[in-house]
Design an enzyme around this catalytic site. Sequence first.
Site, PDB file in Angstrom:
ATOM      1  N   ASP A  72       0.822  -1.208   0.000  1.00  0.00           N
ATOM      2  CA  ASP A  72       0.000   0.000   0.000  1.00  0.00           C
ATOM      3  C   ASP A  72       0.855   1.257   0.000  1.00  0.00           C
ATOM      4  O   ASP A  72       2.076   1.203   0.163  1.00  0.00           O
ATOM      5  CB  ASP A  72      -0.965  -0.003   1.195  1.00  0.00           C
ATOM      6  CG  ASP A  72      -0.290  -0.423   2.509  1.00  0.00           C
ATOM      7  OD1 ASP A  72       0.957  -0.422   2.570  1.00  0.00           O
ATOM      8  OD2 ASP A  72      -1.010  -0.753   3.469  1.00  0.00           O
ATOM      9  N   GLU A 148      -9.565  -1.855   5.438  1.00  0.00           N
ATOM     10  CA  GLU A 148     -10.179  -1.578   6.730  1.00  0.00           C
ATOM     11  C   GLU A 148     -11.431  -2.442   6.910  1.00  0.00           C
ATOM     12  O   GLU A 148     -11.928  -3.027   5.936  1.00  0.00           O
ATOM     13  CB  GLU A 148     -10.566  -0.094   6.798  1.00  0.00           C
ATOM     14  CG  GLU A 148      -9.384   0.870   6.642  1.00  0.00           C
ATOM     15  CD  GLU A 148      -8.552   1.008   7.909  1.00  0.00           C
ATOM     16  OE1 GLU A 148      -8.553   0.108   8.773  1.00  0.00           O
ATOM     17  OE2 GLU A 148      -7.871   2.043   8.036  1.00  0.00           O
TER      18      GLU A 148
END
Length: 248
Positions: A72, A148
């Site tokens: 990421d 998430e």
Amino acid sequence: MKNIPIKLIICKDKSEVAKKSADIFADEIRNNPSMVLGLATGSTPIDMYKELIRLHKKEGLDFSKVVSFNLDEYLGLAPDHNQSYRYFMDNTFFNHINIKKSNTYVLNGLSKNPEEECKKFENAIKKSGGIDLQLLGIGANGHIAFNEPGSSLNSRTRIVDLTQKTINDNSRFFEKKSDVPCQALTMGIASILESKKIVLLATGEGKSTAVKKALNGPVTSKVPASYLQNHIDCTFIIDKAAALKLKG
Ligand code: PGA
């Protein structure tokens, strides 16, 4: 879909976690010198990277043919920003081993077309033959990479909003909380689960609830790390503190 339970290695402390995980990575690289690694940032893997650097310098562990993809990157941070994940990887690891920089892929947080950047990244993984060994950390909220809670099993590399919890957790690295980017580019759950082998590291009591839910809880989007129960070759290497909630 679940085939084999997640393997669990509990170490006495975080330095044993670093040593055990570095040994696994080093063995895999020796067996397959042109392997494709999936790499992670964060504070947890730093000691593992240090150990791999030591193995490179002292024992000639060779990264010259290794290819790597990072999980990421913050959206909006330039690669040379001192909190970008490209900067982290260069300074923590790549600059100290003999990997070719052109073989290291980190999503570009300043891309003018982030959607296209995500597609290019997925294509590059495919072209490389896929990730052989993926390293992961885990967030206190159960996230993996920047997937998430709420992330779907089918998610791929994409733009995501960070939760307040993650922004708070990561604010320790920034001067002010308002400096923490609130979006990121991240590999998706489906992209991660396509890796042939996965090793997740967790240290400290702050991770013990997330570790327990990921290992023993239901597979749910509320705890993205629980999706790892669907992978055939996943190992958690954790210290005693992160294993605290597993007892009883
Ligand atoms: P940490 O982050 O290693 O800094 O705890 C892990 C993560 O959020 O994935």
